[in-house]
Each structure stands twice: as C-alpha cells, then as structure tokens.
Design a protein around this motif. Structure first.
Motif, PDB file in Angstrom:
ATOM      1  N   THR A 215       0.936  -1.171  -0.103  1.00  0.00           N
ATOM      2  CA  THR A 215       0.025  -0.031   0.080  1.00  0.00           C
ATOM      3  C   THR A 215       1.014   1.179   0.124  1.00  0.00           C
ATOM      4  OG1 THR A 215       0.080   0.170   2.269  1.00  0.00           O
ATOM      5  CG2 THR A 215      -1.874  -1.101   1.394  1.00  0.00           C
ATOM      6  N   PHE A 216       0.136   2.251  -0.308  1.00  0.00           N
ATOM      7  CA  PHE A 216       1.065   3.662  -0.291  1.00  0.00           C
ATOM      8  C   PHE A 216       1.613   4.043   1.150  1.00  0.00           C
ATOM      9  CE2 PHE A 216       0.961   8.365   0.369  1.00  0.00           C
ATOM     10  CZ  PHE A 216       2.161   8.554  -0.557  1.00  0.00           C
ATOM     11  N   GLU A 217       0.710   3.744   2.166  1.00  0.00           N
ATOM     12  CA  GLU A 217       1.148   3.862   3.651  1.00  0.00           C
ATOM     13  C   GLU A 217       2.505   3.061   3.738  1.00  0.00           C
ATOM     14  OE1 GLU A 217      -2.775   5.557   2.968  1.00  0.00           O
ATOM     15  OE2 GLU A 217      -2.040   3.506   2.637  1.00  0.00           O
ATOM     16  N   ARG A 218       2.221   1.709   3.563  1.00  0.00           N
ATOM     17  CA  ARG A 218       3.455   0.952   3.759  1.00  0.00           C
ATOM     18  C   ARG A 218       4.596   1.399   3.191  1.00  0.00           C
ATOM     19  NH1 ARG A 218       5.357  -2.206   7.911  1.00  0.00           N
ATOM     20  NH2 ARG A 218       6.600  -3.751   7.138  1.00  0.00           N
ATOM     21  N   TYR A 219       4.564   1.699   1.926  1.00  0.00           N
ATOM     22  CA  TYR A 219       5.484   2.294   1.007  1.00  0.00           C
ATOM     23  C   TYR A 219       6.288   3.390   1.765  1.00  0.00           C
ATOM     24  CZ  TYR A 219       8.054   4.382  -2.811  1.00  0.00           C
ATOM     25  OH  TYR A 219       9.135   5.032  -3.737  1.00  0.00           O
ATOM     26  N   VAL A 220       5.354   4.445   2.196  1.00  0.00           N
ATOM     27  CA  VAL A 220       5.849   5.778   2.885  1.00  0.00           C
ATOM     28  C   VAL A 220       6.705   5.218   4.043  1.00  0.00           C
ATOM     29  CG1 VAL A 220       5.243   7.666   4.038  1.00  0.00           C
ATOM     30  CG2 VAL A 220       4.329   7.179   1.783  1.00  0.00           C
ATOM     31  N   TYR A 221       6.280   4.217   4.848  1.00  0.00           N
ATOM     32  CA  TYR A 221       6.819   3.636   5.925  1.00  0.00           C
ATOM     33  C   TYR A 221       8.217   3.169   5.880  1.00  0.00           C
ATOM     34  CZ  TYR A 221       7.873   0.974  10.212  1.00  0.00           C
ATOM     35  OH  TYR A 221       8.313   0.276  11.361  1.00  0.00           O
TER      36      TYR A 221
END
Length: 243
Positions: A215-221
């Motif tokens: 997910t985008f959130e996981r990528y950013v993390y």
C-alpha cells in the motif's frame, strides 16, 4: 567506512556468483504480466545505462581526492547494475514481450544526469534510487508465482544492499568535509530530495507495488525508515576499516 580496495574485492567476488537458473521456464500468467510488465520494462531500461557521466564525475572526484582506484570500484558497481538490466531483459524476452527503448522516467533521470557533474548529487541520487529499488524488486518478487522471476529479483536484492552501503559511505565522506553551515542546509536538501524522488517512483510504479501487496502507507513507512537509516550513516563520525 570500508576502503576502496575492499569494494573492488567485493564487486569482483560477487560477480562470480550465479544465482539464477535460466533453465527454468517462466510461469507468469497473462494477468500477472498485465500488472507488472510496464514497470518491468521501464526498470529494465533504467538498469542498462553505460554510466559514462557517473564515471566522468567519479574520475574527477577520485583524482582530486587522491584515490584513483575509486573509479575502478565505480566501474564494477555499474557493471553489476548492468547485469540486473541484462537479466531483466532476458526475462522479458523469455516471456515473449518487447523491451522498450524510451520511458518518461528514464528520460527525465538521464537528462538530470547529463546536466550534473557533482559527485555529491550523483551519489545522493543513486542512494535514493537504490533504496526504492529494494522495495520495487521485493514487490516484483511477490507479484507472481514465477520461480525464475523470483530468482532474478532475489539476485538483485542481494546486490542492492551493498550498493546502498557503497554509496552511503561515499556521501558520508563528502558530507564530512563540509562546513557546519553547509551540513545544516544539506540535511534539509537531502531530506526533500529523498522524499520527492520516492514519491515519483511510487506514482510511476504504483500498479506494480500494489500487485506485490504494498500500500502507499506501507511504502511511505519503508522509505521513511530507509531515509533515517541513511542520514544516520551520512552524518555520523567516520571510522575507516582497513580490512
């Protein structure tokens, strides 16, 4: 910090490993190809650069520093990146698809490289791209059940970790010789550059990332973690290893 001689020995030794069994038949499905092919083609193109401008920048830098062997280490690094491009291209051929000759992301990156003569900017750019590459290839590996593609991705991932260390150590050396004021504003620039490039990579390849379960959130993390790990090495007091 490792010495230039260490990195030359590392790249030469790593080149002797053959981790991909090309006798395997690709088992990727048509649906999986539809999800991954555009990004696979784009990344393959990006990995095939001759690295002429990087070699030119590293040559000027190395001789100014009094470490001409560093150019040999950079050449070996580029050769390892080209191996990735060759393997990806060979896989594209095996699944009956076409390699591409042009891509907007690759074109943009090449134009920036042509205008750049700074070893510092070169090194920073490579660090960010290599950091996103780790996430990209893990997502590509997870996006299909094809054993051959998984082996190709695993081989690249094994190479990428030392690549980041190689470049991060060099940027740390460059950063160490800056004034206190220069270090302060560079930290801000490094941060914004890191996240800006990370965002571009996500939007260029979000379909592939999502196919790999990211997910985008996981990528950013993940990218935030990589940034903090990188900046910690760059700004830490240097200790040189002579092994």
């Amino acid at each position: 910090m490792h010495t230039t001689d260490f990195w030359i020995r590392h790249f030469k030794e790593n080149a002797s490993h053959q981790r991909v069994n090309w006798a395997l038949t690709p088992t990727v499905t048509k649906d999986e190809i539809a999800e991954i092919l555009p990004s696979l083609q784009a990344w393959q193109l990006g990995e095939t650069s001759e690295g002429e401008h990087l070699i030119a920048a590293s040559t000027r830098y190395a001789f100014a520093l009094g470490d001409p062997d560093y150019v040999d280490a950079v050449r070996l690094f580029i050769k390892e990146e080209q191996k990735h491009g060759n393997n990806l291209g060979r896989y594209i051929d095996k699944i009956g698809e076409q390699r591409i000759q042009k891509n907007w992301g690759d074109t943009l990156f090449r134009k920036v490289r042509y205008l750049n003569t700074s070893m510092e900017i070169w090194t920073l750019a490579v660090i960010v791209v290599e950091s996103t590459a780790q996430i990209f290839y893990q997502a590509l590996k997870d996006a299909t059940h094809c054993r051959l593609l998984k082996q190709i991705c695993t081989d690249i991932l094994i190479d990428e970790a030392p690549h980041i260390t190689f470049q991060t150590e060099r940027l740390a050396i460059i950063f160490e010789h800056k004034s206190t004021f220069s270090k302060a504003w560079r930290k801000v620039v490094y941060r914004w550059f890191f996240y800006a490039v990370s965002a571009l990579v996500w939007f260029a390849h979000k379909r592939l990332f999502k196919a790999g379960g990211l997910t985008f959130e996981r990528y950013v993390y993940k990218m935030r973690y990589k940034y903090h790990k990188t900046i910690k090495v760059i700004t830490a007091p240097m200790v040189v290893e002579f092994a």
